[in-house]
Write an enzyme that holds these catalytic residues in place. Sequence first.
Site, short mmCIF file in Angstrom:
data_model
loop_
_atom_site.label_atom_id
_atom_site.label_comp_id
_atom_site.label_asym_id
_atom_site.label_seq_id
_atom_site.Cartn_x
_atom_site.Cartn_y
_atom_site.Cartn_z
N TYR A 77 0.83 -1.22 0.00
CA TYR A 77 0.00 0.00 0.00
C TYR A 77 0.86 1.27 0.00
CZ TYR A 77 -4.15 -2.73 -0.03
OH TYR A 77 -5.14 -3.60 -0.45
N HIS A 133 -14.70 1.37 -2.78
CA HIS A 133 -13.68 0.59 -2.07
C HIS A 133 -12.81 1.49 -1.17
CE1 HIS A 133 -14.10 -2.56 -5.53
NE2 HIS A 133 -15.06 -2.67 -4.63
N CYS A 182 -1.10 4.63 15.35
CA CYS A 182 -2.18 5.57 15.66
C CYS A 182 -1.65 6.72 16.52
CB CYS A 182 -3.27 4.82 16.40
SG CYS A 182 -4.62 5.84 17.01
C1 BV8 Z 1 -17.99 -8.56 -0.11
C2 BV8 Z 1 -9.66 -2.16 -2.87
C3 BV8 Z 1 -19.46 -9.39 1.57
C4 BV8 Z 1 -8.42 -2.76 -2.31
C5 BV8 Z 1 -10.81 -3.99 -4.06
C6 BV8 Z 1 -20.36 -12.96 -5.79
C7 BV8 Z 1 -19.81 -13.82 -6.71
C8 BV8 Z 1 -18.47 -14.16 -6.66
C9 BV8 Z 1 -17.63 -13.63 -5.67
C10 BV8 Z 1 -18.17 -12.77 -4.77
C11 BV8 Z 1 -19.51 -12.45 -4.84
N1 BV8 Z 1 -19.77 -11.56 -3.85
C12 BV8 Z 1 -18.64 -11.31 -3.16
C13 BV8 Z 1 -17.64 -12.04 -3.70
C14 BV8 Z 1 -16.26 -12.07 -3.21
C15 BV8 Z 1 -15.41 -10.91 -3.67
C16 BV8 Z 1 -15.29 -10.92 -5.18
O1 BV8 Z 1 -15.94 -10.20 -5.90
N2 BV8 Z 1 -14.41 -11.74 -5.68
C17 BV8 Z 1 -14.18 -11.81 -7.11
C18 BV8 Z 1 -12.68 -11.68 -7.37
C19 BV8 Z 1 -14.81 -13.03 -7.66
N3 BV8 Z 1 -15.94 -9.63 -3.22
C20 BV8 Z 1 -15.70 -9.17 -2.00
O2 BV8 Z 1 -15.02 -9.80 -1.20
C21 BV8 Z 1 -16.30 -7.83 -1.62
N4 BV8 Z 1 -16.87 -7.91 -0.33
O3 BV8 Z 1 -18.66 -9.03 -0.99
O4 BV8 Z 1 -18.34 -8.61 1.20
C22 BV8 Z 1 -19.63 -9.30 3.04
C23 BV8 Z 1 -20.86 -8.94 3.54
C24 BV8 Z 1 -21.07 -8.86 4.91
C25 BV8 Z 1 -20.03 -9.12 5.79
C26 BV8 Z 1 -18.79 -9.47 5.30
C27 BV8 Z 1 -18.58 -9.55 3.92
C28 BV8 Z 1 -15.23 -6.74 -1.51
C29 BV8 Z 1 -14.51 -6.53 -2.81
C30 BV8 Z 1 -13.57 -5.35 -2.74
C31 BV8 Z 1 -12.16 -5.75 -3.00
N5 BV8 Z 1 -11.29 -4.57 -3.01
N6 BV8 Z 1 -10.12 -2.85 -4.04
C32 BV8 Z 1 -7.25 -2.61 -3.18
O5 BV8 Z 1 -7.33 -2.19 -4.34
O6 BV8 Z 1 -6.16 -2.90 -2.67
S1 BV8 Z 1 -11.13 -4.73 -5.57
C33 BV8 Z 1 -9.92 -4.72 -6.80
O7 BV8 Z 1 -10.64 -4.98 -8.00
C34 BV8 Z 1 -9.30 -3.50 -7.24
O8 BV8 Z 1 -8.69 -2.82 -6.25
C35 BV8 Z 1 -10.38 -2.73 -7.97
O9 BV8 Z 1 -10.98 -1.77 -7.14
C36 BV8 Z 1 -11.38 -3.81 -8.27
C37 BV8 Z 1 -12.06 -3.83 -9.50
O10 BV8 Z 1 -11.20 -4.01 -10.59
P1 BV8 Z 1 -11.36 -3.08 -11.83
O11 BV8 Z 1 -11.43 -1.70 -11.36
O12 BV8 Z 1 -12.44 -3.56 -12.69
O13 BV8 Z 1 -9.92 -3.25 -12.53
P2 BV8 Z 1 -9.41 -4.43 -13.44
O14 BV8 Z 1 -7.93 -4.35 -13.42
O15 BV8 Z 1 -10.03 -5.71 -13.12
O16 BV8 Z 1 -9.90 -4.05 -14.91
C38 BV8 Z 1 -9.39 -2.94 -15.60
C39 BV8 Z 1 -10.14 -2.83 -16.91
O17 BV8 Z 1 -9.77 -1.63 -17.55
C40 BV8 Z 1 -9.83 -3.98 -17.88
O18 BV8 Z 1 -11.07 -4.46 -18.38
C41 BV8 Z 1 -9.03 -3.30 -19.02
O19 BV8 Z 1 -9.30 -3.88 -20.29
C42 BV8 Z 1 -9.55 -1.89 -18.92
N7 BV8 Z 1 -8.63 -0.85 -19.37
C43 BV8 Z 1 -7.30 -0.77 -19.20
N8 BV8 Z 1 -6.80 0.38 -19.68
C44 BV8 Z 1 -7.86 1.04 -20.20
C45 BV8 Z 1 -9.02 0.27 -20.00
N9 BV8 Z 1 -10.24 0.67 -20.41
C46 BV8 Z 1 -10.32 1.87 -21.04
N10 BV8 Z 1 -9.26 2.69 -21.22
C47 BV8 Z 1 -8.02 2.31 -20.84
N11 BV8 Z 1 -6.95 3.12 -21.05
ZN ZN Z 2 -5.84 4.03 18.02
#
Ligand code: BV8
Ligand code: ZN
Length: 278
Positions: A77, A133, A182
């Site tokens: 981070y 996020h 902290c």
């Molecule tokens: C939760 C912050 C419940 C941290 C991030 C349902 C089905 C399956 C799985 C799940 C589900 N529900 C929940 C899950 C689990 C999980 C999940 O989704 N897993 C996935 C991988 C299957 N989700 C969670 O755990 C979420 N929490 O559901 O909690 C709960 C409820 C009650 C109590 C407890 C729990 C939390 C998810 C948050 C994760 N944190 N970010 C950090 O960054 O360090 S997510 C991470 O992916 C990234 O940080 C980013 O924010 C996020 C999304 O990615 P994108 O932004 O889409 O980026 P990516 O690289 O994938 O794509 C980029 C795109 O840009 C590409 O398509 C590329 O072609 C395009 N591109 C590139 N250049 C360009 C462009 N387009 C145009 N122009 C350009 N120049």
């Molecule tokens: Zn504290």
Amino acid sequence: MATRGQKQSDEQRLTELHDKLSQSKRVLVLTGAGVSAESGIPTFRGSTAGSWRGFTISELACPEAFQRSPSQVWELYHYRREKSLAAKPNLAHVAIAKFEQFCLKRGIDFMLATQNIDRLHQRAGSSRVIELHRSLFLVRCTACDSVTENYDSPICEALRGRGDPSPQADSTPIPEDQLPRCAGCSGLLRPYVVWFGEPLNEGELSSVQEFANMSDFVLVVGTSNAVYPAAMIAPDARRSGAQLAEFNLDASCSSSNDVSYFVAGPCGSTLPKALPRL
Ligand code: BV8
Ligand code: ZN
């Protein structure tokens, strides 16, 4: 390669989208890492993906990884904080900020929701950004739970010069008492982003979902739509009657198989043509 005829029709589609957006009543813009790619911030998935010491994002962006090695997670981070602080908003961030001004002036309801944690939208002038996020620049104390904003660079002396993304980098653990602490109780701070397995802010998420479901248009920009619950926003809105316009390098990342406009290419070039401005 696009033929001349195809290029012309792409331009016509962009003009048509531009006109429809200026006549809309309510528009949601949903962004992901691709919107910051042209600012030099690597994405997580797709052809522009970066890598940090060979890990996938879900291996380190989770509470278990922080418990196992707070030093390693802080290095990641710290690296991303420094990269974001050094980056500048690009033409895509600016086009979205200008579109917000246009909407405000024309009485169009506008909302920007981002999955990004780099704060580049705010730096481009977007005034109200829902950070699904949260942010690289928020920290939370693991002992007293207080949340504070923090832009220090580096966030602590022990992290100065650390965080190199190469797999050969020095990964000697930094002792916990030298990691960010902290100011109130000296407890260990954590990056206050939403990690995998943690819930998003429920109020914010439902306000985005409700707004999306009542929108004429949802613009899906630079996201692979692979991470839930953010990935459900556009398909749900489509089912509620919104039209989707998607901006991505790659059509295979589509948020729904029912997208009205798919605009292929770097969004720093395509968004300024598609979005109305004053
Ligand atoms: C939760 C912050 C419940 C941290 C991030 C349902 C089905 C399956 C799985 C799940 C589900 N529900 C929940 C899950 C689990 C999980 C999940 O989704 N897993 C996935 C991988 C299957 N989700 C969670 O755990 C979420 N929490 O559901 O909690 C709960 C409820 C009650 C109590 C407890 C729990 C939390 C998810 C948050 C994760 N944190 N970010 C950090 O960054 O360090 S997510 C991470 O992916 C990234 O940080 C980013 O924010 C996020 C999304 O990615 P994108 O932004 O889409 O980026 P990516 O690289 O994938 O794509 C980029 C795109 O840009 C590409 O398509 C590329 O072609 C395009 N591109 C590139 N250049 C360009 C462009 N387009 C145009 N122009 C350009 N120049
Ligand atoms: Zn504290």
